[in-house]
Design an enzyme around this catalytic site. Structure first.
Site, short mmCIF file in Angstrom:
data_model
loop_
_atom_site.label_atom_id
_atom_site.label_comp_id
_atom_site.label_asym_id
_atom_site.label_seq_id
_atom_site.Cartn_x
_atom_site.Cartn_y
_atom_site.Cartn_z
N ARG A 302 -1.60 -6.42 0.92
CA ARG A 302 -2.82 -6.47 1.74
C ARG A 302 -3.70 -7.64 1.32
O ARG A 302 -4.26 -8.34 2.17
CB ARG A 302 -3.56 -5.13 1.63
CG ARG A 302 -2.89 -4.03 2.42
CD ARG A 302 -3.54 -2.66 2.22
NE ARG A 302 -2.91 -1.70 3.11
CZ ARG A 302 -3.24 -0.41 3.16
NH1 ARG A 302 -4.18 0.06 2.37
NH2 ARG A 302 -2.64 0.40 4.02
N TYR A 442 -0.28 -5.89 10.64
CA TYR A 442 0.68 -5.43 9.62
C TYR A 442 0.02 -5.27 8.25
O TYR A 442 -1.05 -5.76 7.98
CB TYR A 442 1.94 -6.28 9.59
CG TYR A 442 1.89 -7.74 9.21
CD1 TYR A 442 0.84 -8.33 8.54
CD2 TYR A 442 2.98 -8.55 9.55
CE1 TYR A 442 0.86 -9.67 8.19
CE2 TYR A 442 3.01 -9.89 9.20
CZ TYR A 442 1.94 -10.44 8.52
OH TYR A 442 1.97 -11.76 8.17
N GLU A 443 0.72 -4.49 7.41
CA GLU A 443 0.20 -4.03 6.12
C GLU A 443 -1.08 -3.21 6.27
O GLU A 443 -1.93 -3.17 5.38
CB GLU A 443 -0.03 -5.20 5.16
CG GLU A 443 1.20 -6.02 4.86
CD GLU A 443 2.36 -5.19 4.33
OE1 GLU A 443 2.11 -4.10 3.78
OE2 GLU A 443 3.51 -5.63 4.47
N GLY A 444 -1.21 -2.52 7.39
CA GLY A 444 -2.37 -1.68 7.63
C GLY A 444 -3.35 -2.36 8.56
O GLY A 444 -3.89 -3.42 8.24
#
Length: 614
Positions: A302, A442-444
């Site tokens: 992140r 992406y990645e949250g």
């Protein structure tokens, strides 16, 4: 167009804002001298400009391709990755005991930013490999570390993160991948994973998957998820790739952007390998603690994706500025003898300055956050470590959310600066916009980052970290006032405006914090309805704080230029000061509107209840 590493701004940010000298003085970094860091930055700039940047356009036009389970990356990717690995770039951050160079995160982070700027699609492979290394070093057994980490650090093998399944999305409680224990201590995995970046490729001799799965007796929900290492090829006793494991690439996704990066659908346990039915995997740590372990990799990723936001914004800004300086169109609004370049038009100047301010604000924010990571891990004083750890953990969702949302804005403005030429693919401006659009997802997603910021970080310490930041910002207000008193016009007016707007943005943050504390768990939907505005408010303010510190530093150096030598040229300092003041004038005022949106959470929740959206 070509890409040039912004070395001057990087050096200024590292030294004046992120406290590079203090980081290099920490225990464990004795070998990382200022001269070594400068050499690393210069060589990194040379490598990414000459070797990686040319891949960006080519990979967009000739994406990764799939045929019968085999993936071929765009021309030049495999050769460049081998050169990248042989030069030691994959090991920049990692411990020397495992073959790395052990440099501070602060230094490795800016080197990675430049790789991302040069070619975002290419950079995703080493980014995820870094995450696998960090996870195995943190929670892997000694046997797993010895088997996998040296080859990953050397870049001979690469890593992936396997979370998402078709029915699960971001709701990992729905993960259904099965892992059945075997008598020899291994597990056999079966199921499907989607959106697996570099899940299959031809750039390395082996691919190491970190996979979330459930054992047969695991409890339901997130408490029943375990983490497994599943290699494409099972390592032999001497560490070489051996038998083909039962994990296969069924297809690649056809994406909006980052075309050079293969996004794979992976099938586990289809019986196609050389090991029988079920992919052979090894448990990482303890059963049913997989999500906890995976968060080690996710948090690293992140932060890195936030840096990707800064990186794409830098690339888009460079291209827009170059185009605006060359494109001749229209006369100056005050009158001119003939047509002028569009860089002379006030609104184009506004767009270019907005792009540069958001980019440099994001770089400053991410660099200061990286320095906190180093201080949290190496400072001899426990209280200092704890304070910096809290700051780093608080800022990771902000860096990820704010910097990626800013990248989309910057890339969109880049298209706008190009006008009609930006809307077609010929100039390349559209690629930055398409590439940037994945970053807040992406990645949250940004909402997941915002929920983490409020639900975990703010509630965990009752807002103590946020209040500590506001206190540090008050010190910067005093420094701005002192600089303003010694500056000549128009700098004094610009510094005064920055001071006023920073103070108002701080008040807006305080009002948002008071609303959340007052509303609290009594109306949790109202609080979370404003979670993304709160994250963006925090990002606007925190980056503005760093730009205010940059303005003070620039003024100091300009004042001292006649009395003592400085490594920053007057032209650089004036340009940096102008960008910082513009941020204060045009970006910081967004804080008030964002705070109002946070405080309108009750209204937002009511509107949602009575609308037909759900």
């Amino acid at each position: 167009m070509s890409y040039h590493v912004p070395l001057a701004d990087i050096r200024f940010t590292l030294k004046e804002l992120a406290g590079l000298d203090g980081v290099l003085a920490l225990p464990g970094y004795e070998e990382a001298t200022p001269d070594l860091v400068d050499a690393v930055l210069r060589e990194n700039a040379r490598f990414v400009e000459q070797a990686i940047a040319p891949l960006n356009r080519a990979g967009d036009r000739r994406p990764a391709s799939w045929r019968d389970g085999t993936v071929t990356t765009p021309p030049g990717y495999a050769e460049t990755f081998r050169a990248y690995a042989q030069a030691g770039w994959q090991g920049l951050l990692h411990p020397p005991a495992w073959g790395g160079q052990g440099l501070p995160k602060l230094v490795a982070a800016v080197a990675n930013e430049n790789i991302n700027s040069a070619c975002l699609a290419f950079s995703l492979c080493p980014l995820l490999t870094d995450g696998v290394i960090e996870a195995l070093l943190a929670v892997g057994s000694e046997a797993l570390r010895e088997t996998y980490v040296p080859n990953l650090v050397a870049g001979k093998w690469t890593g992936t993160m396997n979370l998402t399944e078709p029915q699960a999305g971001s709701d990992l409680a729905q993960v259904a991948m099965r892992a059945v224990p075997q008598q020899d201590g291994t597990y056999r995995l079966s199921g499907q994973k989607i959106f697996i970046t570099y899940g299959e490729h031809d750039m390395a001799e082996n691919i190491v998957h970190l996979v979330l799965a459930r054992t047969p007796d695991a409890p339901a929900g997130v408490k029943g998820i375990s983490l497994f290492v599943v290699p494409k090829y099972l390592p032999t006793a001497d560490g070489a790739p051996g038998a083909r494991n039962d994990v296969w690439c069924a297809s690649l996704e056809d994406k909006l952007g980052i075309h050079g990066s293969p996004t794979a659908v992976l099938i586990y346990g289809d019986g196609k390998g050389e090991v029988g039915a079920g992919a052979v995997g090894h448990l990482v740590g303890e059963e049913n603690r997989g999500l906890e372990y995976m968060f080690i990799m996710m948090n690293a990723a992140r932060y890195a994706v936030g840096q990707q936001g800064v990186a794409v914004a830098e690339r888009a800004t460079q291209q827009a500025v170059a185009y605006a300086r060359e494109r001749v169109q229209g006369r100056a609004v005050e009158g001119s003898k003939g047509p002028v370049t569009i860089a002379h038009h006030p609104d184009v100047q506004r767009m270019l300055l907005t792009m540069r301010a958001l980019t440099e604000g994001g770089r400053a924010l991410s660099s200061v956050t990286a320095a906190a990571f180093d201080l949290a891990g190496h400072h001899p004083d426990a209280e200092t470590r704890d304070r910096n750890r809290a700051f780093y953990e608080f800022m990771v969702p902000v860096v990820k959310g704010f910097c990626t949302e800013s990248a989309v804005e910057v890339a969109s403005l880049g298209v706008q600066v190009h006008g009609g030429m930006g809307y077609i693919e010929e100039t390349g401006a559209a690629q930055h916009y398409r590439d940037a659009r994945i970053l807040p997802i992406y990645e949250g997603t940004t909402a997941i980052q915002a929920n983490d910021l409020i639900g975990r970080k703010l509630l965990r310490d009752g807002g103590a970290t946020a209040r500590h930041l506001l206190q540090a910002m008050r010190e910067t207000l005093d420094a701005l006032q002192q600089a303003e008193a010694t500056a000549s016009a128009p700098d004094a007016a610009g510094l005064a405006l920055m001071r006023v707007n920073l103070a108002q943005a701080m008040q807006a943050q305080q009002q948002a914090l008071e609303f959340m504390a007052r509303t609290g768990m009594g109306n949790v939907r109202a609080v979370f309805a404003g979670s993304v505005p709160f994250l963006m408010l925090t990002g606007v303010l925190a980056a503005g704080w760093q730009m205010a510190r940059a303005a003070v530093a620039c003024h100091r150096h300009l004042q001292d230029a006649g009395n003592s030598p400085t490594e920053w040229s007057p032209d650089f300092l004036r340009n940096k000061l102008a960008t910082a003041i513009f941020y204060g004038a045009h970006i910081l005022p967004r804080a008030a509107a964002l705070s109002a949106a946070v405080q309108a959470g009750v209204v937002t929740d009511t509107c949602a209840k009575y609308s037909d959206i759900a």
